[in-house]
Design an enzyme around this catalytic site. Structure first.
Site, mmCIF file in Angstrom:
data_model
loop_
_atom_site.group_PDB
_atom_site.id
_atom_site.type_symbol
_atom_site.label_atom_id
_atom_site.label_comp_id
_atom_site.label_asym_id
_atom_site.label_seq_id
_atom_site.Cartn_x
_atom_site.Cartn_y
_atom_site.Cartn_z
ATOM 1 N N LYS A 229 0.829 -1.216 0.000
ATOM 2 C CA LYS A 229 0.000 0.000 0.000
ATOM 3 C C LYS A 229 0.861 1.261 0.000
ATOM 4 O O LYS A 229 0.443 2.314 -0.490
ATOM 5 C CB LYS A 229 -0.981 -0.018 1.178
ATOM 6 C CG LYS A 229 -0.340 -0.126 2.567
ATOM 7 C CD LYS A 229 -0.020 1.201 3.190
ATOM 8 C CE LYS A 229 0.676 1.030 4.532
ATOM 9 N NZ LYS A 229 0.982 2.338 5.173
ATOM 10 N N THR B 271 -3.577 5.653 3.601
ATOM 11 C CA THR B 271 -2.262 6.093 3.153
ATOM 12 C C THR B 271 -2.326 6.866 1.844
ATOM 13 O O THR B 271 -1.471 7.715 1.580
ATOM 14 C CB THR B 271 -1.318 4.876 3.005
ATOM 15 O OG1 THR B 271 -1.455 4.035 4.144
ATOM 16 C CG2 THR B 271 0.115 5.310 2.899
#
Length: 330
Positions: free
Chosen positions: A190, A247
């Protein structure tokens, strides 16, 4: 419960503080004597968590032996490229079959090992019971007791339940899982997609581009995860989709900030030199680029991020090349 937290950065300090406030005998190991002295004298770690008073009962030391004495549960929260060194530093102080909780997200560059594989390789003789802590969790918010939910993956159910109960509070909810590869790969990959999202935002693109990157990025995560023994369903959870969304959209994301600044024309080395904390996605991109070639998995977003970071590719051209690839079914 006695628990040791290895690493005095923002996340390690936050987890140690959480444990101490909950009443556990929490011991924080830090590398720098200056950080130890500041916490002992002022109750703060001003470099990483300025203005936040830590629990008065939190013990802090640079002495690995003192931190480890009588402890069976160890949380390692150091940058992933240094976690092998941390394991090796503490190996001689570990009891048999310690519970080793990894709170670091990434792939070791030299070996292309996941964090659990590094643990087995470095600490195999101690027979560690490994757990991976991951999910959408900015330290800035957790230290302020803002509601947060994470995943703890552990194949040893008893150890997993012990850690779940030790860490859970009314503001920090811990779910357990058994899919260690899926959870650790989601947490690693990610960060690559977050750099891409930062690039898109820095180039002035809108919500459409960000949504496409998150969705197709999730596909890349699950594709590599499945190839390495993970469960695709894991990537729909907190350690996959949850961490990815945070994120890719949060202003506190260091990896997204790297992408934003690259899109503005700044050089990678200059960006990293100015950052207080490590953006794990930079090294992870290099590692996953090599890993996906080894495994034989297609990851077009990761490849373009790698080209921007390590081949000085123009970010706008990278986006164009992504959008003009051969058309295909979803």
């Amino acid at each position: 419960m006695k628990m040791a937290v290895i690493g005095g950065g923002s996340w390690g300090t936050t987890l140690a503080d959480l444990l101490a406030k909950k009443g556990h005998e929490a011991r924080l190991w830090v590398r720098e004597p200056a950080v130890m002295n500041e916490i002992r004298t002022t109750g703060e770690n001003s470099w990483y968590l300025p203005g936040r008073k830590l629990a008065e009962n939190l013990e802090v030391s640079t002495d690995a032996a003192a931190v480890s004495e009588g402890v069976r549960h160890f949380i390692f929260a150091v940058p992933c490229q240094f976690i092998r060194n941390a394991y090796q530093r503490f190996q001689k102080y570990l009891p048999k079959s310690p519970v080793v909780i990894c709170a670091s997200k990434g792939i070791e560059l030299d070996s292309l090992m996941t964090m659990s594989q590094v643990c087995d390789d470095a600490l195999g003789s101690s027979k560690p019971r490994f757990a991976m802590l991951s999910g959408p969790s900015f330290a800035y918010e957790v230290i302020r007791e803002m509601p947060t939910a994470v995943t703890l993956a552990c194949k040893d159910k008893k150890a997993g339940k012990e850690v779940q109960e030790a860490l859970s509070t009314p503001y920090f909810r811990v779910y357990t899982a058994s899919d260690v590869p899926g959870v650790e790969l989601g947490g690693a990959i990610k960060n690559i997609i977050a750099i891409a999202a930062g690039v898109a935002d820095g180039l002035g693109f809108g919500g459409n581009a960000r949504a496409a990157l998150i969705t197709r990025g999730l596909h890349e995560m699950s594709r590599l995860g499945k190839a390495m023994g993970g469960d695709r369903q894991t990537f729909m959870g907190l350690s996959g989709m949850g961490d990815l969304v945070l994120t890719c959209t949060g202003d506190l994301s260091r990896n997204r900030q790297v992408g934003l600044r690259l899109a503005k024309g700044q050089k990678l080395l200059d960006i990293l030199a100015e950052m207080k904390m490590v953006a794990e996605g930079v090294k992870t991109t290099e590692a996953v680029h090599a890993l996906r070639e080894k495994v034989g998995v297609e990851m077009p977003i990761t490849e373009q991020v790698y080209a921007i970071l390590y081949k000085d590719k123009d970010p706008g051209q990278a986006v164009y090349d992504l959008m003009t690839r051969a058309l295909k079914d979803e």
